[in-house]
Design a protein around this motif. Sequence first.
Motif, PDB file in Angstrom:
ATOM      1  N   ASP A  34       0.825  -1.212   0.000  1.00  0.00           N
ATOM      2  CA  ASP A  34       0.000   0.000   0.000  1.00  0.00           C
ATOM      3  C   ASP A  34       0.857   1.260   0.000  1.00  0.00           C
ATOM      4  O   ASP A  34       0.699   2.152   0.828  1.00  0.00           O
ATOM      5  CB  ASP A  34      -0.976   0.007   1.183  1.00  0.00           C
ATOM      6  N   THR A  35       1.763   1.327  -0.958  1.00  0.00           N
ATOM      7  CA  THR A  35       2.636   2.487  -1.109  1.00  0.00           C
ATOM      8  C   THR A  35       2.634   2.947  -2.568  1.00  0.00           C
ATOM      9  O   THR A  35       2.289   2.182  -3.471  1.00  0.00           O
ATOM     10  CB  THR A  35       4.094   2.195  -0.697  1.00  0.00           C
ATOM     11  N   ALA A  36       3.037   4.180  -2.761  1.00  0.00           N
ATOM     12  CA  ALA A  36       3.221   4.720  -4.111  1.00  0.00           C
ATOM     13  C   ALA A  36       4.323   5.756  -4.042  1.00  0.00           C
ATOM     14  O   ALA A  36       4.502   6.420  -3.016  1.00  0.00           O
ATOM     15  CB  ALA A  36       1.945   5.353  -4.637  1.00  0.00           C
ATOM     16  N   SER A  37       5.078   5.874  -5.114  1.00  0.00           N
ATOM     17  CA  SER A  37       6.111   6.892  -5.212  1.00  0.00           C
ATOM     18  C   SER A  37       5.812   7.781  -6.403  1.00  0.00           C
ATOM     19  O   SER A  37       5.432   7.296  -7.467  1.00  0.00           O
ATOM     20  CB  SER A  37       7.494   6.252  -5.389  1.00  0.00           C
ATOM     21  N   LEU A  38       5.944   9.071  -6.196  1.00  0.00           N
ATOM     22  CA  LEU A  38       5.734  10.039  -7.268  1.00  0.00           C
ATOM     23  C   LEU A  38       7.039  10.787  -7.498  1.00  0.00           C
ATOM     24  O   LEU A  38       7.646  11.279  -6.544  1.00  0.00           O
ATOM     25  CB  LEU A  38       4.644  11.037  -6.882  1.00  0.00           C
ATOM     26  N   ARG A  39       7.456  10.858  -8.742  1.00  0.00           N
ATOM     27  CA  ARG A  39       8.659  11.612  -9.103  1.00  0.00           C
ATOM     28  C   ARG A  39       8.260  13.029  -9.499  1.00  0.00           C
ATOM     29  O   ARG A  39       7.302  13.222 -10.225  1.00  0.00           O
ATOM     30  CB  ARG A  39       9.370  10.941 -10.280  1.00  0.00           C
ATOM     31  N   PHE A  40       8.989  14.007  -8.997  1.00  0.00           N
ATOM     32  CA  PHE A  40       8.742  15.408  -9.324  1.00  0.00           C
ATOM     33  C   PHE A  40       9.851  15.908 -10.235  1.00  0.00           C
ATOM     34  O   PHE A  40      10.995  15.441 -10.161  1.00  0.00           O
ATOM     35  CB  PHE A  40       8.730  16.252  -8.045  1.00  0.00           C
ATOM     36  N   ALA A  41       9.514  16.878 -11.068  1.00  0.00           N
ATOM     37  CA  ALA A  41      10.531  17.520 -11.898  1.00  0.00           C
ATOM     38  C   ALA A  41      11.496  18.275 -10.984  1.00  0.00           C
ATOM     39  O   ALA A  41      11.141  18.671  -9.869  1.00  0.00           O
ATOM     40  CB  ALA A  41       9.868  18.487 -12.882  1.00  0.00           C
ATOM     41  N   ARG A  42      12.697  18.469 -11.459  1.00  0.00           N
ATOM     42  CA  ARG A  42      13.717  19.155 -10.658  1.00  0.00           C
ATOM     43  C   ARG A  42      13.220  20.541 -10.214  1.00  0.00           C
ATOM     44  O   ARG A  42      12.698  21.310 -11.020  1.00  0.00           O
ATOM     45  CB  ARG A  42      14.995  19.287 -11.476  1.00  0.00           C
ATOM     46  N   ASN A  43      13.373  20.817  -8.930  1.00  0.00           N
ATOM     47  CA  ASN A  43      12.989  22.072  -8.287  1.00  0.00           C
ATOM     48  C   ASN A  43      11.492  22.374  -8.366  1.00  0.00           C
ATOM     49  O   ASN A  43      11.087  23.508  -8.123  1.00  0.00           O
ATOM     50  CB  ASN A  43      13.785  23.251  -8.839  1.00  0.00           C
ATOM     51  N   ALA A  44      10.657  21.399  -8.685  1.00  0.00           N
ATOM     52  CA  ALA A  44       9.219  21.607  -8.806  1.00  0.00           C
ATOM     53  C   ALA A  44       8.488  21.073  -7.581  1.00  0.00           C
ATOM     54  O   ALA A  44       8.914  20.090  -6.969  1.00  0.00           O
ATOM     55  CB  ALA A  44       8.689  20.909 -10.058  1.00  0.00           C
ATOM     56  N   ASP A  45       7.387  21.754  -7.246  1.00  0.00           N
ATOM     57  CA  ASP A  45       6.551  21.266  -6.160  1.00  0.00           C
ATOM     58  C   ASP A  45       5.112  21.041  -6.611  1.00  0.00           C
ATOM     59  O   ASP A  45       4.240  20.763  -5.814  1.00  0.00           O
ATOM     60  CB  ASP A  45       6.588  22.219  -4.958  1.00  0.00           C
ATOM     61  N   ARG A  46       4.863  21.141  -7.920  1.00  0.00           N
ATOM     62  CA  ARG A  46       3.537  20.851  -8.461  1.00  0.00           C
ATOM     63  C   ARG A  46       3.429  19.362  -8.725  1.00  0.00           C
ATOM     64  O   ARG A  46       4.399  18.717  -9.134  1.00  0.00           O
ATOM     65  CB  ARG A  46       3.308  21.616  -9.755  1.00  0.00           C
ATOM     66  N   LEU A  47       2.218  18.846  -8.529  1.00  0.00           N
ATOM     67  CA  LEU A  47       1.999  17.411  -8.724  1.00  0.00           C
ATOM     68  C   LEU A  47       2.351  17.005 -10.149  1.00  0.00           C
ATOM     69  O   LEU A  47       1.991  17.700 -11.104  1.00  0.00           O
ATOM     70  CB  LEU A  47       0.538  17.060  -8.459  1.00  0.00           C
ATOM     71  N   PRO A  48       3.030  15.884 -10.300  1.00  0.00           N
ATOM     72  CA  PRO A  48       3.341  15.412 -11.653  1.00  0.00           C
ATOM     73  C   PRO A  48       2.082  14.882 -12.346  1.00  0.00           C
ATOM     74  O   PRO A  48       1.085  14.574 -11.691  1.00  0.00           O
ATOM     75  CB  PRO A  48       4.358  14.288 -11.396  1.00  0.00           C
ATOM     76  N   ALA A  49       2.137  14.795 -13.657  1.00  0.00           N
ATOM     77  CA  ALA A  49       1.018  14.255 -14.431  1.00  0.00           C
ATOM     78  C   ALA A  49       0.729  12.836 -13.961  1.00  0.00           C
ATOM     79  O   ALA A  49       1.636  12.056 -13.694  1.00  0.00           O
ATOM     80  CB  ALA A  49       1.359  14.261 -15.917  1.00  0.00           C
ATOM     81  N   GLY A  50      -0.528  12.503 -13.818  1.00  0.00           N
ATOM     82  CA  GLY A  50      -0.917  11.159 -13.408  1.00  0.00           C
ATOM     83  C   GLY A  50      -0.903  10.941 -11.905  1.00  0.00           C
ATOM     84  O   GLY A  50      -1.114   9.816 -11.446  1.00  0.00           O
ATOM     85  N   ALA A  51      -0.680  11.984 -11.138  1.00  0.00           N
ATOM     86  CA  ALA A  51      -0.606  11.826  -9.681  1.00  0.00           C
ATOM     87  C   ALA A  51      -1.933  11.342  -9.110  1.00  0.00           C
ATOM     88  O   ALA A  51      -1.963  10.445  -8.257  1.00  0.00           O
ATOM     89  CB  ALA A  51      -0.188  13.133  -9.024  1.00  0.00           C
ATOM     90  N   ALA A  52      -3.044  11.918  -9.559  1.00  0.00           N
ATOM     91  CA  ALA A  52      -4.356  11.527  -9.025  1.00  0.00           C
ATOM     92  C   ALA A  52      -4.638  10.050  -9.290  1.00  0.00           C
ATOM     93  O   ALA A  52      -5.149   9.349  -8.415  1.00  0.00           O
ATOM     94  CB  ALA A  52      -5.453  12.402  -9.621  1.00  0.00           C
ATOM     95  N   GLU A  53      -4.264   9.572 -10.476  1.00  0.00           N
ATOM     96  CA  GLU A  53      -4.490   8.162 -10.809  1.00  0.00           C
ATOM     97  C   GLU A  53      -3.619   7.249  -9.950  1.00  0.00           C
ATOM     98  O   GLU A  53      -4.054   6.174  -9.538  1.00  0.00           O
ATOM     99  CB  GLU A  53      -4.205   7.898 -12.293  1.00  0.00           C
ATOM    100  N   ALA A  54      -2.399   7.669  -9.658  1.00  0.00           N
ATOM    101  CA  ALA A  54      -1.507   6.856  -8.819  1.00  0.00           C
ATOM    102  C   ALA A  54      -1.964   6.843  -7.363  1.00  0.00           C
ATOM    103  O   ALA A  54      -1.790   5.842  -6.664  1.00  0.00           O
ATOM    104  CB  ALA A  54      -0.079   7.391  -8.918  1.00  0.00           C
ATOM    105  N   LEU A  55      -2.561   7.951  -6.913  1.00  0.00           N
ATOM    106  CA  LEU A  55      -2.977   8.059  -5.518  1.00  0.00           C
ATOM    107  C   LEU A  55      -4.362   7.480  -5.259  1.00  0.00           C
ATOM    108  O   LEU A  55      -4.695   7.158  -4.110  1.00  0.00           O
ATOM    109  CB  LEU A  55      -2.953   9.527  -5.088  1.00  0.00           C
ATOM    110  N   ALA A  56      -5.181   7.326  -6.281  1.00  0.00           N
ATOM    111  CA  ALA A  56      -6.561   6.876  -6.115  1.00  0.00           C
ATOM    112  C   ALA A  56      -6.683   5.537  -5.375  1.00  0.00           C
ATOM    113  O   ALA A  56      -7.499   5.424  -4.459  1.00  0.00           O
ATOM    114  CB  ALA A  56      -7.266   6.821  -7.464  1.00  0.00           C
ATOM    115  N   PRO A  57      -5.895   4.505  -5.710  1.00  0.00           N
ATOM    116  CA  PRO A  57      -6.040   3.239  -4.969  1.00  0.00           C
ATOM    117  C   PRO A  57      -5.665   3.367  -3.487  1.00  0.00           C
ATOM    118  O   PRO A  57      -6.273   2.734  -2.637  1.00  0.00           O
ATOM    119  CB  PRO A  57      -5.075   2.280  -5.682  1.00  0.00           C
ATOM    120  N   LEU A  58      -4.698   4.208  -3.184  1.00  0.00           N
ATOM    121  CA  LEU A  58      -4.316   4.404  -1.783  1.00  0.00           C
ATOM    122  C   LEU A  58      -5.400   5.156  -1.030  1.00  0.00           C
ATOM    123  O   LEU A  58      -5.720   4.832   0.122  1.00  0.00           O
ATOM    124  CB  LEU A  58      -2.991   5.149  -1.695  1.00  0.00           C
ATOM    125  N   ALA A  59      -5.979   6.162  -1.677  1.00  0.00           N
ATOM    126  CA  ALA A  59      -7.072   6.902  -1.050  1.00  0.00           C
ATOM    127  C   ALA A  59      -8.261   5.982  -0.805  1.00  0.00           C
ATOM    128  O   ALA A  59      -8.904   6.048   0.248  1.00  0.00           O
ATOM    129  CB  ALA A  59      -7.465   8.087  -1.926  1.00  0.00           C
TER     130      ALA A  59
END
Length: 166
Positions: A34-59
């Motif tokens: 029950d884990t997920a890892s999200l990669r962010f662009a360098r120096n960015a703090d905005r959610l990467p594309a596809g974040a909601a889909e990756a987080l949905a099963p955990l939520a």
Amino acid sequence: MRLRLALALLLLAGPVAAQPRDFSCVGVEELESDTASLRFARNADRLPAGAAEALAPLAEAAREDHHRNICVLGYAAAEEGGAQTASRLAARRARAVAEELSRLGVERDRIRAEARTRGFTRGRNDQQAGVRVIVLPSLERPARPDAPAPTPAPEPDPGIPIRYSP
């Protein structure tokens, strides 16, 4: 009159942030389910594309069992600045993911967002720009279906005095 003034000030203050439940994220890096890892662009703090889909099963897992809390651990890569800059960036990343989990229906007081600075963990997670999300096991139910329920701790014998030494 004073009561009306106090009420008006409370209403103007806006929503009060949720009080986090009492749980710790220390050592959760060792959990693998029950884990997920999200990669962010360098120096960015905005959610990467596809974040909601990756987080949905955990939520969904957290919504199904209200005894499961979520740790959101933010990391910054070594090349993303000095210690203070990297720590702030990691915190902003963790906060962005926590807010997305909240939008997905998880109560905000069940989510703990933390920045992990270089050297906090033994693994190489602190070398990557991203966030790791971990849904904690339920404390109310056994982690495995075949595992026995935890036995409660025995009550102390009231005939034995408790002594504390300074």
